[in-house]
Design an enzyme around this catalytic site. Structure first.
Site, PDB file in Angstrom:
ATOM      1  N   SER A 276     -14.255  -8.754  15.787  1.00  0.00           N
ATOM      2  CA  SER A 276     -13.695  -7.923  15.212  1.00  0.00           C
ATOM      3  C   SER A 276     -12.110  -8.025  15.215  1.00  0.00           C
ATOM      4  CB  SER A 276     -14.262  -6.328  15.067  1.00  0.00           C
ATOM      5  OG  SER A 276     -13.912  -5.989  16.538  1.00  0.00           O
TER       6      SER A 276
ATOM      7  N   GLU B 255      -2.875 -12.468   5.452  1.00  0.00           N
ATOM      8  CA  GLU B 255      -4.146 -12.641   4.356  1.00  0.00           C
ATOM      9  C   GLU B 255      -4.294 -11.211   3.953  1.00  0.00           C
ATOM     10  OE1 GLU B 255      -7.207 -14.922   5.920  1.00  0.00           O
ATOM     11  OE2 GLU B 255      -5.963 -16.548   6.904  1.00  0.00           O
TER      12      GLU B 255
ATOM     13  N   LYS C 261      -7.014  -8.405   3.503  1.00  0.00           N
ATOM     14  CA  LYS C 261      -8.010  -8.113   4.056  1.00  0.00           C
ATOM     15  C   LYS C 261      -9.311  -7.506   3.239  1.00  0.00           C
ATOM     16  CE  LYS C 261      -9.864  -5.717   8.339  1.00  0.00           C
ATOM     17  NZ  LYS C 261     -10.990  -4.791   7.680  1.00  0.00           N
TER      18      LYS C 261
ATOM     19  N   ASP D 281     -12.439  -6.211   1.219  1.00  0.00           N
ATOM     20  CA  ASP D 281     -13.260  -4.948   1.753  1.00  0.00           C
ATOM     21  C   ASP D 281     -14.652  -5.372   1.216  1.00  0.00           C
ATOM     22  OD1 ASP D 281     -13.915  -2.703   2.998  1.00  0.00           O
ATOM     23  OD2 ASP D 281     -13.065  -1.533   1.657  1.00  0.00           O
TER      24      ASP D 281
ATOM     25  N   TYR E   5     -12.098 -17.169   4.625  1.00  0.00           N
ATOM     26  CA  TYR E   5     -10.953 -17.125   5.292  1.00  0.00           C
ATOM     27  C   TYR E   5     -11.089 -17.891   7.034  1.00  0.00           C
ATOM     28  CZ  TYR E   5     -13.586 -13.316   7.062  1.00  0.00           C
ATOM     29  OH  TYR E   5     -14.742 -12.473   7.649  1.00  0.00           O
TER      30      TYR E   5
ATOM     31  N   LYS F 116      -4.109  -1.956   8.946  1.00  0.00           N
ATOM     32  CA  LYS F 116      -4.606  -1.091   7.846  1.00  0.00           C
ATOM     33  C   LYS F 116      -4.035  -0.348   6.978  1.00  0.00           C
ATOM     34  CE  LYS F 116      -9.050  -1.801   9.391  1.00  0.00           C
ATOM     35  NZ  LYS F 116      -9.958  -0.688   9.933  1.00  0.00           N
TER      36      LYS F 116
ATOM     37  N   CYS G 210      -4.161  36.268 -18.272  1.00  0.00           N
ATOM     38  CA  CYS G 210      -2.906  35.482 -17.790  1.00  0.00           C
ATOM     39  C   CYS G 210      -2.487  35.892 -16.512  1.00  0.00           C
ATOM     40  CB  CYS G 210      -1.921  35.209 -18.747  1.00  0.00           C
ATOM     41  SG  CYS G 210      -0.633  34.510 -18.361  1.00  0.00           S
TER      42      CYS G 210
ATOM     43  N   CYS H  99       1.138  37.192 -17.438  1.00  0.00           N
ATOM     44  CA  CYS H  99       1.626  38.220 -18.371  1.00  0.00           C
ATOM     45  C   CYS H  99       0.428  39.022 -18.899  1.00  0.00           C
ATOM     46  CB  CYS H  99       2.232  37.577 -19.715  1.00  0.00           C
ATOM     47  SG  CYS H  99       0.958  36.913 -20.782  1.00  0.00           S
TER      48      CYS H  99
ATOM     49  N   CYS I  67      -2.985  30.878 -22.221  1.00  0.00           N
ATOM     50  CA  CYS I  67      -2.346  32.078 -22.649  1.00  0.00           C
ATOM     51  C   CYS I  67      -1.679  31.690 -23.999  1.00  0.00           C
ATOM     52  CB  CYS I  67      -1.216  32.287 -21.535  1.00  0.00           C
ATOM     53  SG  CYS I  67      -0.112  33.636 -21.934  1.00  0.00           S
TER      54      CYS I  67
ATOM     55  N   CYS J 120       5.171  34.852 -23.065  1.00  0.00           N
ATOM     56  CA  CYS J 120       4.576  34.732 -21.573  1.00  0.00           C
ATOM     57  C   CYS J 120       5.813  34.223 -20.662  1.00  0.00           C
ATOM     58  CB  CYS J 120       3.428  34.021 -21.544  1.00  0.00           C
ATOM     59  SG  CYS J 120       2.926  33.621 -19.927  1.00  0.00           S
TER      60      CYS J 120
HETATM   61  S1  IVH Z   1     -10.367 -12.898  10.160  1.00  0.00           S
HETATM   62  C1  IVH Z   1     -11.878 -12.853  14.869  1.00  0.00           C
HETATM   63  N1  IVH Z   1      -9.518 -12.651   7.859  1.00  0.00           N
HETATM   64  O1  IVH Z   1     -12.225  -7.847   8.640  1.00  0.00           O
HETATM   65  C2  IVH Z   1     -11.883 -12.156  13.468  1.00  0.00           C
HETATM   66  N2  IVH Z   1     -11.248 -11.104   8.663  1.00  0.00           N
HETATM   67  O2  IVH Z   1     -12.579  -7.026  11.834  1.00  0.00           O
HETATM   68  C3  IVH Z   1     -11.792 -13.049  12.360  1.00  0.00           C
HETATM   69  N3  IVH Z   1     -11.934  -9.603   7.000  1.00  0.00           N
HETATM   70  O3  IVH Z   1     -15.328  -7.784   9.195  1.00  0.00           O
HETATM   71  C4  IVH Z   1     -11.500 -12.183  11.097  1.00  0.00           C
HETATM   72  N4  IVH Z   1     -10.656 -10.234   5.325  1.00  0.00           N
HETATM   73  O4  IVH Z   1     -14.812  -9.910   7.627  1.00  0.00           O
HETATM   74  C5  IVH Z   1     -10.408 -12.220   8.634  1.00  0.00           C
HETATM   75  N5  IVH Z   1      -8.792 -12.532   5.554  1.00  0.00           N
HETATM   76  C6  IVH Z   1      -9.598 -12.020   6.613  1.00  0.00           C
HETATM   77  C7  IVH Z   1     -10.471 -10.988   6.340  1.00  0.00           C
HETATM   78  C8  IVH Z   1     -11.262 -10.470   7.189  1.00  0.00           C
HETATM   79  C9  IVH Z   1     -11.623  -9.372   5.743  1.00  0.00           C
HETATM   80  C10 IVH Z   1     -12.928  -8.482   7.689  1.00  0.00           C
HETATM   81  C11 IVH Z   1     -13.848  -9.448   8.313  1.00  0.00           C
HETATM   82  C12 IVH Z   1     -14.240  -8.369   9.499  1.00  0.00           C
HETATM   83  C13 IVH Z   1     -13.228  -7.586   9.607  1.00  0.00           C
HETATM   84  C14 IVH Z   1     -12.376  -7.774  10.948  1.00  0.00           C
END
Ligand code: IVH
Length: 671
Positions: A83, A113, A115, A117, A222, A310, A404, A407, A422, A427
């Site tokens: 992670s 990049e 992130k 979701d 990615y 984040k 009201c 008033c 009202c 008023c």
């Molecule tokens: S790189 C070594 N790039 O974010 C970690 N992760 O905690 C390599 N995620 O669940 C992850 N967009 O799936 C990377 N452009 C991005 C991402 C990305 C979303 C997610 C990933 C993981 C969490 C990382």
């Protein structure tokens, strides 16, 4: 057809379909109409049924969903799926940058990049063929969901080069698909998914790939887990390589030379994230040099060469202390939640809109409840739900009053409206709000008359209506709190200057129901003077472009009121201008060649090239008017993706309809 011929045809169809799919799902540039793709796919299905021994795992027919699994097998990740550490502020990003420089020196560049979701997945290819797809699981062991991942159209079943590689990416559900899916589920009485991430994860966890196939999922690649036979030196090269192999790689990935550039990138996306057709929950920042990755290494959980910025949370939990009632200038009584202050999307929120009583009932909100507050984009915070499990029994039911709060006159629920209103024109709350509106920026624009001063003037009984503002004298104003000689002089000047305003400002400032700033301008241009406008019948008003029946009726009945007659008399006596003094648009003002000049245009559906606001500004700059609904007065409808009822209505009225491409092309031709 014999087997050999079938094999040739199957290969041809496979290649053609994968190429069409790649253009459609990865490049977003369809080559052929959907029906043509479907026709070829059906041909392939039939041939594979006829010659089952010729079916293969890289066949586009796998996209429809192969045989259901009885359970998901566990797979160990050869390279752990780690992670990311988190950063919540610019300061956190600077600390990250400092740590990196301490370890590898000052020659550092980053890749930023989005992130995405969704759900992290790993794809293993052997000699270019997709052989395994897995979830991240706990990072060490995941579940094999190859059958489901094969149905995701932007995941290549065979790469454009015969390499052996493990690719990582995020499987996700686009916002539009998510909304449609939930609509269908609601109609079917099924539970809705809470967000696109859950919907994507839920779809990929189905044992029957046919379900995933229907869910319209996508994947952004990615990173590379393992790669044999090729050496890369930077992460960015890795992204370009993934692109060359046929993966969908985000175009937004950007290299940054300094942490300031990284911070600007994050700021840009805090602002613009809602414009994307999919959800992102942050920005991932990665050191670009792979040699530096080696040098930086890992902590127990995450690489030291990357971090995730984040976004500030947009939904938070807090306590509802009270519900305050406000009477607006039109008499509508709105309940406002008074909250324990809490930070949402980077700003402290103390109040949130509850809209009306129906909503309070629907959400079952009680005083003392623990509530979820949401702020999306630039929208006012609102209460989206109650955590009923947190109730202690001390919460108190809330009921809207019947009188009201200002008033005490009886409140009325107008038929067809949820709002309580009202109806007393005297008023004090309505008058005070009306005064605040009168001096506001788009109305008479009187500087130095904020809400506080207006409230004081009103409570000291120095003003009772908007005309009284023009009879205020120095001595009266000097009595007010925090009003020195200078502020009083400035205010008197501002009042004097405002008398010269063109008619539309006064018209908007009067607060006639349904008359916004734009309609006020249209009326001022059309009728030129207040007297002419007052004489216009509802029928004459309807004939004006952009003025609908509801507004016309409202204007006509406003001018019939004796108190309005009296008010206008007072304003006239105070020498407040009642003429349109702006420049009337003439043929020369709008670009003569513009295909939009003088036209009423409706934008509908999802636009990709420009957002709504930008498109509207462009049209207006070229002399067009953008309105919200299609009527006989509409000249042109620009229909983006998934344009629904408005397009149908335009078709039935025989109104010109353009695609977004036509619109963009026309704009470009004009430049
Ligand atoms: S790189 C070594 N790039 O974010 C970690 N992760 O905690 C390599 N995620 O669940 C992850 N967009 O799936 C990377 N452009 C991005 C991402 C990305 C979303 C997610 C990933 C993981 C969490 C990382």
């Amino acid at each position: 057809m014999d087997k050999q011929q079938a094999e040739g045809k199957i290969n041809e169809l496979k290649q053609q379909l994968e190429d069409y799919g790649y253009h459609y799902y990865v490049l977003d540039q369809p080559k052929v109409p959907d029906a043509e793709y479907d026709r070829l796919l059906q041909d392939l299905v039939q041939l594979e049924e006829q010659f089952p021994e010729l079916a293969s795992e890289d066949s586009p027919t796998m996209r429809i969903g192969g045989a259901p699994a009885s359970a998901f097998k566990k797979v160990a990740h050869r390279v752990p799926m780690m992670s990311l550490s988190n950063a919540f502020s610019a300061d956190d990003l600077r600390s990250f940058d400092r740590r990196v420089r301490q370890a590898v020196g000052d020659d550092v560049s980053y890749v930023c990049e989005l992130k995405f979701d969704g759900l992290a997945v790993s794809l293993t290819y052997e000699n270019g063929l997709l052989v395994r797809g897995a979830t991240r699981g706990d990072g060490t062991t995941g579940e094999e969901i190859t059958g489901n991942l094969r149905t995701v159209p932007s995941i290549p079943l065979r790469l454009k080069k015969p390499v052996s590689i493990e690719v990582r990416g995020e499987a996700y559900m686009p916002k539009q698909s998510f909304e449609k899916l939930n609509e269908v589920r609601e109609e079917a009485g099924e539970e809705k998914f809470a967000n696109p991430r859950n919907a994507a994860a839920g779809s990929l966890r189905q044992l029957d790939p046919k379900i995933a196939a229907k869910r319209n999922l996508a994947m952004f690649a990615y990173s590379i887990g393992e790669l044999s036979g090729k050496t890369l030196t930077t992460h960015y090269q890795g992204l370009s390589f993934l692109d060359e192999l046929g993966f969908k790689v985000s175009k937004e990935a950007t290299t940054c030379q300094t942490i300031d550039e990284v911070i600007s990138f994050t700021e840009k996306w805090v602002e613009n994230r809602h414009e994307l057709p999919y959800e992102i929950d942050g920005i991932v920042i990665k050191v670009n040099s792979l040699e530096q990755h080696e040098a930086l290494g890992f902590t127990a959980k995450s690489p030291r060469w990357a971090t995730a910025f984040k976004f500030p949370a947009e939904e938070v939990v807090t306590t509802l202390h009270d519900i305050e009632l406000n009477v607006g200038r039109t008499g509508v009584v709105t309940p406002t939640a008074i909250l324990e202050p809490v930070v949402v999307a980077g700003t402290t929120v103390k109040r949130a809109s509850l809209h009306n009583e129906d909503l309070i009932r629907e959400k079952d909100v009680k005083l003392g409840d623990t509530v979820i507050v949401k702020k999306a984009g630039d929208i006012i915070p609102e209460i989206v739900g109650v955590l009923t499990e947190k109730r202690t029994g001390d919460e108190i039911d809330f009921h809207m009053p019947t009188e009201c709060p200002e008033c005490s006159s009886q409140l009325d629920r107008i038929e067809g409206e949820v709002a309580l209103r009202c109806l007393n024109p005297k008023c004090p709350a309505q008058i005070r709000e009306g005064l605040i509106h009168f001096v506001s920026r788009n109305a008479m624009n009187i500087d130095g008359l904020g809400e506080k001063v207006i409230s004081q003037l009103f409570s000291h009984e120095l003003i009772a209506d908007v005309a009284d503002l023009y009879t205020l004298n120095r001595d009266e104003l000097l009595q007010l709190e925090r009003m020195g000689e200078k502020s009083v002089d400035n205010l008197l000047d501002a009042l004097q200057t405002s008398k010269e305003n063109s008619l539309e400002r006064l018209l908007f400032g009067l607060g006639i129901r349904f008359v916004g700033a734009k309609a006020a301008k249209t009326l001022a241009i059309e009728f030129d003077t207040m007297d002419k406008l007052r004489q216009a019948s509802a029928n004459e008003l309807i004939n004006v472009n952009e003025i609908g029946e509801k507004m016309a009726d409202s204007i006509a009945s406003y001018f019939e009121k004796p108190e309005v007659d009296e008010l206008l008399g007072k304003l006239k006596k105070a020498n407040v201008n009642m003429h349109y003094t702006g420049v009337k648009p003439t043929e020369n003002d709008v670009k003569v060649n513009s295909p939009f000049s003088g036209k009423t245009i409706v934008l509908t559906g999802k636009l990709h090239h420009w957002n709504r606001k930008e498109a509207q500004e462009k049209i207006e700059a070229l002399g067009g008017t953008v309105t919200g609904s299609v009527s006989k007065k509409t000249d042109l409808v620009i229909a983006g993706e998934d344009a629904g009822s408005k397009q149908k209505k335009a078709e039935s009225l025989g109104i010109d309809i353009w695609t977004e491409e036509q619109f963009v092309q026309t704009m470009e031709d004009l430049d």
